[in-house]
Design an enzyme around this catalytic site. Structure first.
Site, PDB file in Angstrom:
ATOM      1  N   SER A  27      -1.115   0.982   0.058  1.00 52.98           N
ATOM      2  CA  SER A  27       0.236   1.123   0.599  1.00 52.98           C
ATOM      3  C   SER A  27       0.821  -0.264   0.819  1.00 52.98           C
ATOM      4  O   SER A  27       0.072  -1.258   0.869  1.00 52.98           O
ATOM      5  CB  SER A  27       0.180   1.865   1.946  1.00 52.98           C
ATOM      6  OG  SER A  27       1.394   1.754   2.667  1.00 52.98           O
ATOM      7  N   TYR A  85      -3.664   3.399  10.207  1.00 50.42           N
ATOM      8  CA  TYR A  85      -3.197   3.497   8.818  1.00 50.42           C
ATOM      9  C   TYR A  85      -3.146   2.110   8.180  1.00 50.42           C
ATOM     10  O   TYR A  85      -3.630   1.906   7.058  1.00 50.42           O
ATOM     11  CB  TYR A  85      -1.816   4.139   8.796  1.00 50.42           C
ATOM     12  CG  TYR A  85      -1.259   4.359   7.411  1.00 50.42           C
ATOM     13  CD1 TYR A  85      -1.691   5.425   6.627  1.00 50.42           C
ATOM     14  CD2 TYR A  85      -0.290   3.502   6.886  1.00 50.42           C
ATOM     15  CE1 TYR A  85      -1.175   5.637   5.355  1.00 50.42           C
ATOM     16  CE2 TYR A  85       0.232   3.705   5.620  1.00 50.42           C
ATOM     17  CZ  TYR A  85      -0.216   4.771   4.862  1.00 50.42           C
ATOM     18  OH  TYR A  85       0.290   4.962   3.602  1.00 50.42           O
TER      19      TYR A  85
END
Length: 250
Positions: A142, A155
């Site tokens: 990401s 995350y």
């Protein structure tokens, strides 16, 4: 690009980027092992592939369960004879809270799926590819693996780890003809981002303003990059983390 008769394993293929990739690989001629913890979504992906004349099977897998990952890779090789491409896409976002308030059990869950799950998958996929003397792995990281994303400590940590693992495995297995890369999408129109934004129109607008091209990513944007990384035209590319972000990290 043609992936005729290639064996492709995709985790998190019941929705979002994983589903779009599964459908695209099948359309390009690949045989696809569709995996997800969401049985309904995974089976729906397989049904779409078969209705379009493609080849696929579904196997439920929680990537945080090592034994389940072993069985998934074994089943893929048993059905297709080999493993040419692995897309390690399964992941979750977690709640948006400050680090000092982050729930310990949620930290453990996010890390176990996003980070340990990718390790489990690569561990087993690379065993098979090493014996073949060829293979391609793409891990889905990401933009949060390249920069800070406040309020998402687990995350962000897990996606940074994916990039580190990608680089490490790429160096270890280059001599075996195996390439390992990562894609790093910005906010993309998927169920995960939809859940993040929810009904908060102002949040969506704020996030879009951080992207110079002034739009969220589309799943096709990510899949196109994955295709290139898996194609022979990128045969000299390994250990890279490709930002697909509309210019955000620039």
């Amino acid at each position: 690009m043609s992936f005729k008769d290639k064996s492709v394993l995709i985790t998190g293929a019941g929705s979002g980027i994983g589903k779009a990739a599964a459908l695209a690989f099948a359309k390009a001629g690949a045989k696809v092992a569709v995996s997800d913890i969401n049985e309904e979504g995974g089976r729906a992906t397989v049904e779409e592939i078969k209705q379009a004349g493609g080849t696929a099977f579904f196997k439920r897998c929680n990537v945080a369960n090592y034994r389940a990952v072993v069985e998934l890779v074994h089943e893929t090789v048993a059905q297709f004879g080999r493993l040419d491409i692995a897309l390690n896409n399964a992941g979750i976002g977690g709640n948006r809270v400050p680090t000092s308030n982050y729930d310990i059990s949620e930290w453990d869950q996010v890390i176990s799926i996003n980070q340990t799950g990718v390790f489990y998958c690569m561990r087993e996929e690379l065993k098979v590819m090493s014996k073949q003397g060829a293979g391609c792995v793409v891990n889905v990281s990401s933009i949060a693996g390249m920069r800070a994303l406040p309020m998402t400590i687990a995350y962000t940590a897990s996606k940074h780890a994916v990039i580190g693992m990608t680089k490490t495995a790429a160096l270890e297995y280059a001599r075996y003809g195996i390439r390992v890369n990562a894609v790093c999408p910005v906010f993309t129109e998927t169920p995960m981002v939809a859940a993040l934004v929810g009904e908060q129109k102002d949040l969506a607008e704020k996030l879009v303003k951080t992207i110079p091209m002034r739009r969220f990513g589309q799943v096709e944007d990510i899949v196109n990059a994955i295709f290139w990384l898996c194609d022979e035209k990128s045969s000299f590319v390994t250990g890279q983390s490709l930002a697909i972000d509309g210019g955000q990290t620039a």
